[in-house]
Design a protein around this motif. Structure first.
Motif, short mmCIF file in Angstrom:
data_model
loop_
_atom_site.label_atom_id
_atom_site.label_comp_id
_atom_site.label_asym_id
_atom_site.label_seq_id
_atom_site.Cartn_x
_atom_site.Cartn_y
_atom_site.Cartn_z
N GLY A 66 108.59 46.46 -9.09
CA GLY A 66 107.76 45.87 -10.14
C GLY A 66 106.46 45.29 -9.60
O GLY A 66 106.17 44.12 -9.77
N GLN A 67 105.69 46.13 -8.94
CA GLN A 67 104.41 45.69 -8.40
C GLN A 67 103.27 46.27 -9.23
O GLN A 67 103.41 47.32 -9.84
CB GLN A 67 104.25 46.16 -6.94
CG GLN A 67 105.29 45.57 -6.01
CD GLN A 67 105.15 44.08 -5.86
OE1 GLN A 67 104.05 43.56 -5.87
NE2 GLN A 67 106.26 43.39 -5.75
N TYR A 68 102.12 45.61 -9.19
CA TYR A 68 101.03 45.98 -10.10
C TYR A 68 100.42 47.33 -9.76
O TYR A 68 99.78 47.94 -10.60
CB TYR A 68 99.96 44.89 -10.11
CG TYR A 68 99.06 44.85 -8.89
CD1 TYR A 68 99.55 44.47 -7.64
CD2 TYR A 68 97.72 45.18 -8.99
CE1 TYR A 68 98.73 44.42 -6.54
CE2 TYR A 68 96.88 45.13 -7.88
CZ TYR A 68 97.40 44.74 -6.66
OH TYR A 68 96.58 44.70 -5.56
N GLN A 69 100.64 47.84 -8.55
CA GLN A 69 100.05 49.13 -8.19
C GLN A 69 101.05 50.28 -8.24
O GLN A 69 100.74 51.38 -7.85
CB GLN A 69 99.44 49.05 -6.80
CG GLN A 69 98.19 48.20 -6.73
CD GLN A 69 97.50 48.30 -5.37
OE1 GLN A 69 98.09 48.76 -4.40
NE2 GLN A 69 96.26 47.86 -5.30
N GLU A 70 102.23 49.99 -8.72
CA GLU A 70 103.24 51.04 -8.77
C GLU A 70 103.07 51.89 -10.01
O GLU A 70 102.94 51.38 -11.12
CB GLU A 70 104.65 50.41 -8.78
CG GLU A 70 105.08 49.85 -7.45
CD GLU A 70 105.34 50.94 -6.42
OE1 GLU A 70 105.08 50.68 -5.23
OE2 GLU A 70 105.81 52.02 -6.80
N THR A 71 103.13 53.20 -9.81
CA THR A 71 103.06 54.12 -10.94
C THR A 71 104.31 53.97 -11.80
O THR A 71 105.43 53.89 -11.28
CB THR A 71 102.97 55.57 -10.43
OG1 THR A 71 101.77 55.71 -9.67
CG2 THR A 71 102.95 56.56 -11.59
N GLN A 72 104.10 53.92 -13.08
CA GLN A 72 105.22 53.86 -14.01
C GLN A 72 105.46 55.25 -14.61
O GLN A 72 104.51 55.93 -14.99
CB GLN A 72 104.96 52.83 -15.11
CG GLN A 72 104.90 51.42 -14.55
CD GLN A 72 104.66 50.36 -15.60
OE1 GLN A 72 104.79 50.60 -16.79
NE2 GLN A 72 104.31 49.17 -15.15
N TYR A 73 106.72 55.63 -14.68
CA TYR A 73 107.12 56.93 -15.21
C TYR A 73 107.77 56.69 -16.58
O TYR A 73 108.71 55.90 -16.68
CB TYR A 73 108.11 57.62 -14.26
CG TYR A 73 107.49 57.94 -12.93
CD1 TYR A 73 107.37 56.97 -11.93
CD2 TYR A 73 106.99 59.21 -12.66
CE1 TYR A 73 106.79 57.26 -10.71
CE2 TYR A 73 106.40 59.51 -11.44
CZ TYR A 73 106.30 58.52 -10.47
OH TYR A 73 105.71 58.81 -9.26
N TYR A 115 111.12 49.26 -17.88
CA TYR A 115 110.28 48.60 -18.88
C TYR A 115 110.57 49.17 -20.27
O TYR A 115 110.97 50.32 -20.41
CB TYR A 115 108.79 48.87 -18.59
CG TYR A 115 108.34 48.62 -17.18
CD1 TYR A 115 108.55 49.58 -16.18
CD2 TYR A 115 107.67 47.45 -16.83
CE1 TYR A 115 108.11 49.37 -14.87
CE2 TYR A 115 107.23 47.24 -15.53
CZ TYR A 115 107.46 48.21 -14.56
OH TYR A 115 107.02 47.98 -13.28
#
Lengths: 114, 113
Positions: A97-104, A33
């Motif tokens: 790319g799922q809504y519950q995945e933590t983004q780093y 992203y």
């Protein structure tokens, strides 16, 4: 062993120039992203790529063009820079790319357009 | 259209006391919420999350509470430590949003000795 890295960290340039920001992740994630943090401190998503394919493209001027040569890299090219482009740009990645995945997140690139 | 709001830009708390950070949202379709912590010159790091099927999630000193009817969530830090001094962002997402998080503007927490 930085998980998400961005270069450069700081970028000062003149209006009208073209510049690129690079992002790399070594987490083996499929999704990356770009976010922009403006002067009001809101983090707003600009683009998202999943396995090199564009999946989120928010209302961003055409002067911004992301490029993903492989799933570990997502670069941001900005044409004809404007004063309003001054901001901190953050790259991030997630496993999928799922809504519950933590983004780093990477450390950010501070862009100043003069 | 800012759908996630953190109305307190800053919070000062004494070491050992409780820090309470608040976040409000307007979109009832949000069903997953996160808190991120950010130190200066670094990117945000994930702290804790909560799904809309729960009203509380706890991880060590950090607890997040969700009140769906009020569209409100809060983060409690007990006890607060000097290393907790940072900016805390609330974020929300919804099913099928492909990881599209909406972030609040952040709350700067300062923990004093």
């Amino acid at each position: 062993d930085t998980a998400v890295s961005q270069t450069p960290k700081y970028l000062v340039t003149q209006m009208g120039n073209d510049k690129s920001i690079k992002c790399e992740q070594n987490l083996g994630h499929d999704t990356m992203y770009w976010y922009k943090q403006d002067s009001k401190k809101f983090l707003k998503i600009m683009f998202s790529y999943n396995n090199k394919e564009l999946i989120i493209n928010e209302t961003v001027p055409n002067r911004f063009s992301p490029k993903s040569p492989d799933k570990a890299h997502l670069n941001l090219h900005i044409n004809s820079l404007e004063l309003g482009d001054s901001a901190v740009y953050f790259c991030a990645s997630s496993r999928v790319g799922q809504y519950q995945e933590t983004q780093y997140f990477g450390p950010g690139t501070r862009l100043l357009v003069l | 259209d800012q759908q996630v709001k953190q109305n307190s830009p800053s919070l000062s708390v004494q070491e050992g006391r409780i820090s309470i950070l608040n976040c409000d949202y307007t979109n009832s379709m949000f069903d997953y919420f996160l808190w991120y912590k950010k130190y200066p010159a670094e990117g945000p790091t994930f702290l804790i999350s909560i799904s809309s099927i729960k009203d509380k999630n706890e991880d060590g000193r950090f607890t997040v509470f969700l009140n769906k009817s009020a569209k409100h969530l809060s983060l409690h830090i007990v006890p607060s430590q000097p290393g907790d001094s940072a900016v805390y962002f609330c974020a929300a997402s919804m099913t099928d949003s492909w990881g599209k998080f909406q972030f609040g503007a952040g709350t700067q927490v300062v923990v004093t000795p």
